[in-house]
Design a protein around this motif. Sequence first.
Motif, mmCIF file in Angstrom:
data_model
loop_
_atom_site.group_PDB
_atom_site.id
_atom_site.type_symbol
_atom_site.label_atom_id
_atom_site.label_comp_id
_atom_site.label_asym_id
_atom_site.label_seq_id
_atom_site.Cartn_x
_atom_site.Cartn_y
_atom_site.Cartn_z
ATOM 1 N N HIS A 128 14.420 44.154 -15.936
ATOM 2 C CA HIS A 128 13.558 42.977 -15.911
ATOM 3 C C HIS A 128 14.376 41.767 -15.486
ATOM 4 N N ASN A 129 13.759 40.901 -14.702
ATOM 5 C CA ASN A 129 14.405 39.661 -14.264
ATOM 6 C C ASN A 129 13.906 38.502 -15.118
ATOM 7 N N LEU A 130 14.815 37.936 -15.893
ATOM 8 C CA LEU A 130 14.511 36.761 -16.699
ATOM 9 C C LEU A 130 15.003 35.545 -15.934
ATOM 10 N N CYS A 131 14.070 34.721 -15.464
ATOM 11 C CA CYS A 131 14.401 33.622 -14.550
ATOM 12 C C CYS A 131 14.120 32.270 -15.194
ATOM 13 N N VAL A 132 14.967 31.315 -14.859
ATOM 14 C CA VAL A 132 14.832 29.934 -15.312
ATOM 15 C C VAL A 132 14.868 29.040 -14.078
ATOM 16 N N SER A 133 13.873 28.197 -13.912
ATOM 17 C CA SER A 133 13.811 27.319 -12.744
ATOM 18 C C SER A 133 13.371 25.931 -13.188
ATOM 19 N N PRO A 134 13.852 24.890 -12.513
ATOM 20 C CA PRO A 134 13.450 23.517 -12.871
ATOM 21 C C PRO A 134 11.984 23.272 -12.547
ATOM 22 N N TYR A 135 11.356 22.484 -13.376
ATOM 23 C CA TYR A 135 9.941 22.154 -13.202
ATOM 24 C C TYR A 135 9.789 20.645 -13.313
ATOM 25 N N GLY A 136 9.215 20.041 -12.299
ATOM 26 C CA GLY A 136 9.071 18.593 -12.293
ATOM 27 C C GLY A 136 10.127 17.947 -11.415
ATOM 28 N N SER A 137 10.406 16.716 -11.682
ATOM 29 C CA SER A 137 11.351 15.951 -10.859
ATOM 30 C C SER A 137 12.726 15.940 -11.504
ATOM 31 N N ALA A 138 13.390 17.098 -11.479
ATOM 32 C CA ALA A 138 14.753 17.192 -12.018
ATOM 33 C C ALA A 138 15.729 16.835 -10.897
ATOM 34 N N THR A 139 16.062 15.551 -10.777
ATOM 35 C CA THR A 139 16.888 15.065 -9.669
ATOM 36 C C THR A 139 18.371 15.090 -9.982
ATOM 37 N N THR A 140 18.738 15.205 -11.240
ATOM 38 C CA THR A 140 20.154 15.224 -11.619
ATOM 39 C C THR A 140 20.482 16.559 -12.286
ATOM 40 N N PRO A 141 21.711 17.060 -12.101
ATOM 41 C CA PRO A 141 22.103 18.328 -12.746
ATOM 42 C C PRO A 141 22.070 18.198 -14.265
ATOM 43 N N MET A 142 21.507 19.219 -14.901
ATOM 44 C CA MET A 142 21.397 19.226 -16.357
ATOM 45 C C MET A 142 21.750 20.614 -16.881
ATOM 46 N N ALA A 143 22.357 20.650 -18.065
ATOM 47 C CA ALA A 143 22.779 21.910 -18.667
ATOM 48 C C ALA A 143 21.605 22.561 -19.387
ATOM 49 N N PHE A 144 21.569 23.882 -19.301
ATOM 50 C CA PHE A 144 20.538 24.664 -19.983
ATOM 51 C C PHE A 144 21.217 25.857 -20.650
ATOM 52 N N ALA A 145 20.946 26.068 -21.921
ATOM 53 C CA ALA A 145 21.538 27.169 -22.682
ATOM 54 C C ALA A 145 20.448 28.165 -23.056
ATOM 55 N N LEU A 146 20.762 29.448 -22.917
ATOM 56 C CA LEU A 146 19.803 30.510 -23.208
ATOM 57 C C LEU A 146 20.510 31.631 -23.943
ATOM 58 N N ASN A 147 19.961 32.006 -25.074
ATOM 59 C CA ASN A 147 20.521 33.089 -25.890
ATOM 60 C C ASN A 147 19.441 34.142 -26.113
ATOM 61 N N VAL A 148 19.630 35.333 -25.544
ATOM 62 C CA VAL A 148 18.640 36.406 -25.627
ATOM 63 C C VAL A 148 19.139 37.448 -26.614
ATOM 64 N N ARG A 149 18.302 37.791 -27.580
ATOM 65 C CA ARG A 149 18.660 38.804 -28.573
ATOM 66 C C ARG A 149 17.492 39.761 -28.783
ATOM 67 N N VAL A 150 17.823 40.962 -29.190
ATOM 68 C CA VAL A 150 16.823 42.001 -29.417
ATOM 69 C C VAL A 150 16.249 41.859 -30.817
ATOM 70 N N GLY A 151 14.932 41.999 -30.933
ATOM 71 C CA GLY A 151 14.280 41.935 -32.233
ATOM 72 C C GLY A 151 13.181 40.893 -32.266
ATOM 73 N N HIS A 152 12.573 40.784 -33.432
ATOM 74 C CA HIS A 152 11.515 39.805 -33.639
ATOM 75 C C HIS A 152 12.095 38.495 -34.150
ATOM 76 N N SER A 153 11.350 37.442 -33.979
ATOM 77 C CA SER A 153 11.780 36.127 -34.453
ATOM 78 C C SER A 153 11.546 35.999 -35.965
ATOM 79 N N ASP A 154 12.157 34.978 -36.557
ATOM 80 C CA ASP A 154 11.962 34.728 -37.987
ATOM 81 C C ASP A 154 10.503 34.391 -38.288
ATOM 82 N N ALA A 155 9.846 33.707 -37.346
ATOM 83 C CA ALA A 155 8.441 33.359 -37.558
ATOM 84 C C ALA A 155 7.566 34.606 -37.654
ATOM 85 N N PHE A 156 7.943 35.655 -36.920
ATOM 86 C CA PHE A 156 7.189 36.909 -36.972
ATOM 87 C C PHE A 156 7.247 37.516 -38.378
#
Length: 240
Positions: A128-156
Amino acid sequence: RRVGRVRQSVRGGCAEQRRALLGGPSCSGGSVHSMAMWTTALLFALVCQGASAFQFVIGGPENGGKQCFVVEQPEDTPLVADYSFPGASAKAKVEVSMVDAYSGKELFRKIVSEEGHLSLTTGSNAKHNLCVSPYGSATTPMAFALNVRVGHSDAFYEEMASREHLDGLQLEVVRLNDKLAQMLNEADYMKKREVEFHEMTEGMDTNAKWWPILQISILLITGVFQVKHLKRFFQEKRLV
């Protein structure tokens, strides 16, 4: 499904331990040894729970494209993606999507900002391809952090506890059972991949055996035609 059967068998095996912990009837003979085995297995499942963390830059003229990562997990595997986007604003947001690489089907798409978590589920045994793309007028470089883990969330699990009236100990047992079932499911998946790789290797070995035979056959046929041509040439010129 296989996951359901595994999860049912795991929970069935832990039913006696759960009744003992909750004050119900005790386990039958050998319960101490069985409880020790299950405790070891569940702790192992807790320790070995996998996660993948990424931090990258999006937005701006040089980093304006889509950033994609490959997720390879068995079918119907629950995933939790924790994200953080400090540079988010009303005009600068991020679009997160997941696509089945085999079928091309889009399984998830959502526009996010700031920080939070997303609940995802794989659609097949393919990548599977997990993709992240800017949305809107992102004119300056910005950091994005993503942590993917297996399992259900605490809310579940919080929702499950509220719906089924589970206390903290019962909920923790269910959580550990789910993690153990995910490990068994992933072991079956890796075994299937190993079989596929073995079959591919055998096919390549068979092709490698026939290739020298084909080369020798071509050389022999070419040599026979050359000898016949030379013999006919010499006979026509009356050189022999």
